[in-house]
Every structure is written in C-alpha cells, then in structure tokens.
Design a protein around this motif. Structure first.
Motif, PDB file in Angstrom:
ATOM      1  N   VAL A 112     -90.691 -15.517  12.757  1.00  0.00           N
ATOM      2  CA  VAL A 112     -89.744 -16.422  13.419  1.00  0.00           C
ATOM      3  C   VAL A 112     -89.550 -15.991  14.874  1.00  0.00           C
ATOM      4  CG1 VAL A 112     -87.398 -17.372  13.382  1.00  0.00           C
ATOM      5  CG2 VAL A 112     -88.612 -16.967  11.231  1.00  0.00           C
ATOM      6  N   GLN A 143     -96.716 -15.981   6.183  1.00  0.00           N
ATOM      7  CA  GLN A 143     -97.140 -17.131   5.372  1.00  0.00           C
ATOM      8  C   GLN A 143     -95.938 -17.892   4.842  1.00  0.00           C
ATOM      9  OE1 GLN A 143     -99.663 -14.550   3.146  1.00  0.00           O
ATOM     10  NE2 GLN A 143    -101.557 -15.360   4.047  1.00  0.00           N
ATOM     11  N   ALA A 192     -93.099 -18.125   6.496  1.00  0.00           N
ATOM     12  CA  ALA A 192     -92.637 -18.866   7.675  1.00  0.00           C
ATOM     13  C   ALA A 192     -93.515 -20.097   7.908  1.00  0.00           C
ATOM     14  CB  ALA A 192     -92.661 -17.962   8.907  1.00  0.00           C
ATOM     15  N   ALA A 193     -94.825 -19.958   7.682  1.00  0.00           N
ATOM     16  CA  ALA A 193     -95.740 -21.089   7.842  1.00  0.00           C
ATOM     17  C   ALA A 193     -95.377 -22.204   6.861  1.00  0.00           C
ATOM     18  CB  ALA A 193     -97.187 -20.638   7.646  1.00  0.00           C
ATOM     19  N   ALA A 194     -95.111 -21.829   5.610  1.00  0.00           N
ATOM     20  CA  ALA A 194     -94.765 -22.832   4.596  1.00  0.00           C
ATOM     21  C   ALA A 194     -93.486 -23.565   4.976  1.00  0.00           C
ATOM     22  CB  ALA A 194     -94.618 -22.162   3.228  1.00  0.00           C
ATOM     23  N   PHE A 195     -92.498 -22.829   5.485  1.00  0.00           N
ATOM     24  CA  PHE A 195     -91.252 -23.481   5.916  1.00  0.00           C
ATOM     25  C   PHE A 195     -91.514 -24.383   7.122  1.00  0.00           C
ATOM     26  CE2 PHE A 195     -88.826 -19.747   3.893  1.00  0.00           C
ATOM     27  CZ  PHE A 195     -88.528 -20.482   2.756  1.00  0.00           C
ATOM     28  N   SER A 196     -92.393 -23.943   8.036  1.00  0.00           N
ATOM     29  CA  SER A 196     -92.758 -24.798   9.173  1.00  0.00           C
ATOM     30  C   SER A 196     -93.305 -26.127   8.678  1.00  0.00           C
ATOM     31  CB  SER A 196     -93.838 -24.131  10.033  1.00  0.00           C
ATOM     32  OG  SER A 196     -93.377 -22.919  10.572  1.00  0.00           O
ATOM     33  N   LEU A 197     -94.061 -26.069   7.587  1.00  0.00           N
ATOM     34  CA  LEU A 197     -94.733 -27.262   7.059  1.00  0.00           C
ATOM     35  C   LEU A 197     -93.771 -28.177   6.293  1.00  0.00           C
ATOM     36  CD1 LEU A 197     -98.049 -25.558   5.848  1.00  0.00           C
ATOM     37  CD2 LEU A 197     -97.725 -26.948   7.908  1.00  0.00           C
ATOM     38  N   GLY A 198     -92.501 -27.779   6.210  1.00  0.00           N
ATOM     39  CA  GLY A 198     -91.508 -28.656   5.586  1.00  0.00           C
ATOM     40  C   GLY A 198     -91.117 -28.272   4.171  1.00  0.00           C
ATOM     41  N   ALA A 199     -91.675 -27.169   3.644  1.00  0.00           N
ATOM     42  CA  ALA A 199     -91.318 -26.756   2.288  1.00  0.00           C
ATOM     43  C   ALA A 199     -89.864 -26.295   2.251  1.00  0.00           C
ATOM     44  CB  ALA A 199     -92.237 -25.629   1.815  1.00  0.00           C
ATOM     45  N   VAL A 241     -92.688 -17.152  16.828  1.00  0.00           N
ATOM     46  CA  VAL A 241     -92.725 -18.596  17.091  1.00  0.00           C
ATOM     47  C   VAL A 241     -91.666 -18.978  18.129  1.00  0.00           C
ATOM     48  CG1 VAL A 241     -92.457 -20.877  16.059  1.00  0.00           C
ATOM     49  CG2 VAL A 241     -93.756 -19.111  14.865  1.00  0.00           C
ATOM     50  N   PRO A 290     -97.427 -30.436   3.921  1.00  0.00           N
ATOM     51  CA  PRO A 290     -96.717 -31.497   4.658  1.00  0.00           C
ATOM     52  C   PRO A 290     -96.990 -32.884   4.083  1.00  0.00           C
ATOM     53  CG  PRO A 290     -98.522 -30.577   5.985  1.00  0.00           C
ATOM     54  CD  PRO A 290     -98.374 -29.694   4.774  1.00  0.00           C
TER      55      PRO A 290
END
Lengths: 370, 370
Positions: free
Chosen positions: B357, B226, B228-235, B360, B204
C-alpha cells in the motif's frame, strides 16, 4: 503513475504500450506513456525507416521505443530458402486443405503476401537495429530471449535502454546476466508468446529475482485497477499490448477482425503454436482449432511454422474469412468492448487507478488520504 | 485489511483460509482471518462431527466455515457401486501397471483406503450439511457449481452465508441467480479445480458481473503484495488454500510430500484431470504425467476418475513413493519455501500488505499517508 523508471525515462505515466502501429505508438507517448513500435512485421528496412520517422514527427518530442524479435542463438549462413526447404509436404497440404475447406481465395498473381513474420530472422532484425540506432529511439525491447551481447553493448553506447520479455524467474535472471536494463514479466494471460505462470505469481517472482532491476508487468492489464494491482506486486511499470488493438488510431485493415475483438470474451483466446511454432495467446479460431486438433499434423517448430502459414494468414486477413480470422491478443480482450482513442484509454486507466488506490487505502484503514 | 464483508462476518482481516486440517482452520480464525474446513475428505459424518467440535473448541469464539462439494445436479438412486461398475477394465489395468512400474506396495489386507474423494456424492455431502447446521458454522462454501436451492434456503434459515467458486463471469452470474451470497473467483493459477482465466483478468470481471455481491479472489495469492493486488482488483477478500499446506499446524502425514512442496517452483504444477476427472492444478508428478500422456488411456470423467484412482493415491501417499507423490496446489507453491506457523503467515501477509500500500501510494503521488 510515477516510478523511478518513469522518472528516468522522462515520462508522466509508467505505462508502456506495445503496438505494431506508428500512430498508436505516437499517441501513447503523447498521452504521457511510452510507445513501443513492434518491428516484427517489417520486412524491408526502408519501411521501418519511414514509419519511425513518422513516429518521431508525431511524438511531440516525447520518448518512444522499438521492439524487435532477435534470437540470441544465431544460425550461420541459413537463409529463408533453406528454412522453407525444411517444411514437410504433408504440412503444406494441410494448409491448402484447410484453406480450401473454408473457401479462402488465392492471392492475385504477383501479389505479395503482406503478412510475413520474417522479423525473427537475425539478418532482418540487425538491419532494423541499424535503422533504430540512427534515430532517437530510447528503448529497445526484445521479445525472444536476451539480445546478443554486441547488440546490448551497441544500445548502451547509444544511451538506449534494453528490455527483454521473460515468462519465468529463471529467464529473467538470464536477462540480468546478459546486461539487460528492464525485464518485462510476461504472464500466462498475455497476448502473444507466453509461458504458463500467471501475472499474479510471475510479477513478484521476477521482481524479487532480478532486484534491483526494474520490472514491467505484462499480461492481463487493461484497466486502472489492474495497473494498481501490478504496482502492488512490485512492478515499476505496466506493459500493455492487446488493449491498443481496438483504439481508433489502430489500423487492423479488417473491420471483421475489429468486430471479432470487440465481441470476444476473456475465455475466447487460446495459447496455441499455430502462428509461430511457439505457444502464443491469440483469438481462438477455426485456424487454431485445426492446428491444435490431435487428428491434424500438429505444428512445426519456430521458425518453420511461421513461414509455413505466412501466406495463408495473409489470405485469411485480406479476404476476412471470419471463421479463421484471428490475431494475437490476451485474455484482456474481454474488456475491449468499444473503439476508443488512445487518450480515452489513458484517461480511463488513470481514473481507474486512482479509484483502486482509494479502495485499497480504505481497506488498509488509511482513509485520511492526501 | 477490513472490507464490508469482513465487518459483516466480524473478523479482523478479510483473509479466508481453506484447509482440510481443523488445526489450521482454527489457527486462521484465531489469527483474525476466517478458517474454512474442507469436508471432501470426510467419508463418515461422525468424523466430521468430531473435527468440527474440535475446531469450535479451538477457535476462541471466532467464526469459521465449512467447504463441501455438492453437485447441483442430482443423480437419483445411483450409489458408489453403480459408479464403480462404469469404470473400464483397461483403465484399472493402467492404474495397476503404473503402480507396479514404480514398485508401489499393496495396502495390508483389511486396511482401508484412507484417501477417498466420496464427499462429492450428494448423499455424503447432505449428511455433512446436517452436521454443519447443528453447529455454529457461519459460512458454507461449495466447490462445484451452486448448491441446490433447498440447501441455500436451509443455510439462510440458519443465518449461514453461502459461497460458491466460479472460474468465469458466466458461472458467477449463475451463482448470483441461485441466491449465493459470496462468489469466490478462482483463477487459473489456483490449486485444485480451475478454469483457464487468470486472477488478474478474472477477479475484476467477476466483481463487475455480480455487483453488488462480494467477491473473494482466489489463485496466486500468498503474500501481502498479492493480497493488495486482489483488493485493487475489487475483491472484498482473498481466499487462500495452498499457502497453509506447509504451515506447522498442517498435517500432511508425509514428510516427503512436505519436502516436495517446499522445493517446488511456480512452474512445477500442472492443470490435470488425473485426480478427479476435471482439470485441477496440482504438483506435476510421474502420476500426472502418466495420465496426461497421449499414449495412455486418458482420464475418465468425474466422478469415475476419482473412484478409479482413490486406492492408488492412498498407496502412493502411505508409502511416500516420491516420483508419484503429489497434491493439489497452486502456482503460489514457489513461495512456500519454509514451514511456518499460521500466525507467522498472517504477520507476513499484513506486513507485506502495508508495504505494498505504501508503494502504490508513492506511485500515485500520495506520500503524505496517514
């Protein structure tokens, strides 16, 4: 931000906030999270008693917890004086020389060292437990290993959930075998004692290792997108510590330290044994550099290092000797750029979480979001 | 897993796979991701030419990229022999002694060292670029710093996007100033060259630092949650390297190394200068221990260390000397427990992503998910 665990605890958001300040813990619980008061800085049980009573009076009936540092291994009949006697004179000299080189004043005569990590000693931690079990504490967390079996049993008798921090799947499984209810997966990027495995890898590994036990993700979490990431990784909650240090409710007793925290970037921390003898992430300072310097005497094992440096740390903090002034804090310190209320932090977390969920839904092609 | 970047590149999933193996790169692109062939192990341009042609013939018209190691700083008129001459004799002796202690056989007379990291040398990298620009390569990635301005301009003239790895927000901003199109935020937990900031914090931070440039998250990603986590972080995408090493399409030329990778846990890597002179995460072995031992001579700076150990690493790999046998790999190695096809890895990533997804959305109270 509702998970099975948050429902079980009767809280609105699965956000657990660890803090040494009763005012912060109360504000976290009032904001719909779960405040956890760190007990390690309390040496006298009556101080903890007073602060827990204050916390209870200000939590508006919301649940909260207590974090103690209780080693599972017990050293019979060893007191603080015995431990003090094990500290080599060369190390004491190194402390004196380092302080002198930076012109750190002595404490006034008779003035006690305000900052002592004696909470790690079993007798202190057990006295703290007596205080906790007399009060409506809903969760007991242990920062170093699993608590002893009798403590776990006593907690369960009182209807108190027990959480323990783990830096690896192996540690997490040991906690599960010890009857712990919640595992806090403490990633490399976290403040305080950490292992070497980063949250992105550690959280799902621990979730899988102790399934169906609930796991809280700790380390690197200070914004809504990071909360969403932790939930993606299978956590049932997040455990935040650093982020509260610069809230308006926190009382660091040091404007200089607050300034340093607000100015620090994510690269300004170091995982050092300087404070306790075990690797703990903290602000990188002249103090950590001195201990981490290969030309120095190196650190002593826990608990010797903590006793060795206690008075020095008190003096550095009291006189705000900027080059040496530090505190345990995670890499998330780079995101702590202004003083905000605990409620403002929660508003930011929930708003950022919703935006991250929107983003991930778009990427998943689920735009018709209810 | 569709982002603006994946749409721009015409791929189905915003999953970028870095690999030294053309067969893996082709399979990644065929599976709907974006295969990126690592060029650093190619010394002769005609070998790269041959492999890129093979890749093109097997990618079924899907786009792919090339990863070179090109330092932005140029050292005029310095060849390999000049660099070799800078290596101290004591270090050469340490290599010989360490190999002898483990009974590592010599290469046969006239047998070339198969493993050389000479791709870092500017003249080699530039020859590789000539090959790449003659072919339908759609993305050029650079592992060390921003590529020189003329290379960026040449890529853009050919309609090729340029990506560069960054371990901090400061590095990422430098890339942006250099006209780079995509920043790969390479977290501490990643395999190969890494900084000290973990992905949870770094991704982020880099996203915010270079907005609106697209960011790929690298380090610690090997499962759908992981991703999904990266996409959550804005990647806008994920960059995976380690995970492909144990795919059936990979050819490590060493059953023993594959076994070691499948057996290793997340705690079995180390960030060491042993391989190149810069900190790079790899399997922890007797070889990394020898170089990281304070009693040893320590490592040399890049590029000396890479030249110093090239032949030794070839011998260790050829003869599969297990205690010394290693490879760059991230903490995600703990998740690499069976040999699978690239397509099976993709199926697992997309299935795990959808589940994350769902999870979450439930936590966000959005169960009526379309």
């Amino acid at each position: 931000m509702q998970t099975e665990l948050s429902k079980r605890l009767g809280i609105e958001h699965a956000v657990f906030g660890f803090t040494p300040f009763p005012a912060v813990a109360a504000a976290i619980s009032r904001a719909g999270g779960f405040g956890v008061l760190g007990a390690v800085r309390y040496t006298a049980p009556d101080e903890l008693e007073r602060d827990l009573d204050w916390l209870d009076a200000h939590a508006e009936g919301r649940p909260y917890g207590l974090d103690v540092v209780m080693p599972a291994k017990k050293v019979e009949g060893v007191g603080e004086a015995d431990v003090e006697a094990m500290i080599p004179e060369g190390h004491r000299r190194f402390v004196r020389d380092t302080l002198a080189r930076h012109g750190v004043p002595e404490l006034a005569e008779g003035e006690a060292s305000g900052w002592r990590i004696t909470g790690w000693m079993e007798q202190v931690a057990r006295a703290q437990l007596d205080v906790a079990f007399d009060r409506p504490v809903k969760l007991l967390a242990n920062a170093l290993g699993s608590p002893p079996a009798d403590v776990v049993a006593r907690a369960h008798d009182h209807g108190v959930l027990v959480a323990a921090l783990a830096g690896s799947a192996r540690h997490a499984r040991k906690h599960q075998e010890a009857g712990i209810d919640i595992v806090v997966a403490q990633g490399y990027e976290a403040g305080g004692h950490t292992g070497e495995i980063a949250s992105m890898v550690l959280t799902p590994e621990v979730v899988e290792a102790v399934d169906p036990l609930p796991v809280l993700s700790a380390g690197g979490i200070g914004s809504g997108p990071q909360v969403a990431a932790a939930f993606s990784l299978g956590a049932q909650g997040v455990w935040l510590g650093s982020l509260w240090l610069t809230t308006t409710e926190a009382d660091l007793h040091s404007p200089a330290l607050t300034r340093k925290l607000l100015a620090a970037g994510s690269g300004d921390t170091v995982r050092s044994r300087a404070l306790t003898g075990k690797p703990a992430r903290q602000l990188r300072t002249g103090w950590t550099d001195a201990w981490d310097d290969p030309a120095g005497p190196g650190t002593l094992p826990m608990p010797l290092q903590g006793l060795l440096v206690a008075e020095a740390v008190s003096r550095i903090q009291k006189y705000e000797v900027e080059p040496l002034l530090g505190t345990p804090v995670g890499q998330i310190v780079g995101r702590m750029t202004s003083e905000r209320s605990v409620q403002a932090v929660f508003d930011d977390l929930t708003r950022g979480f919703e935006q991250a969920v929107d983003r991930v839904n778009r990427i998943a092609g689920r735009s018709g979001q209810s």
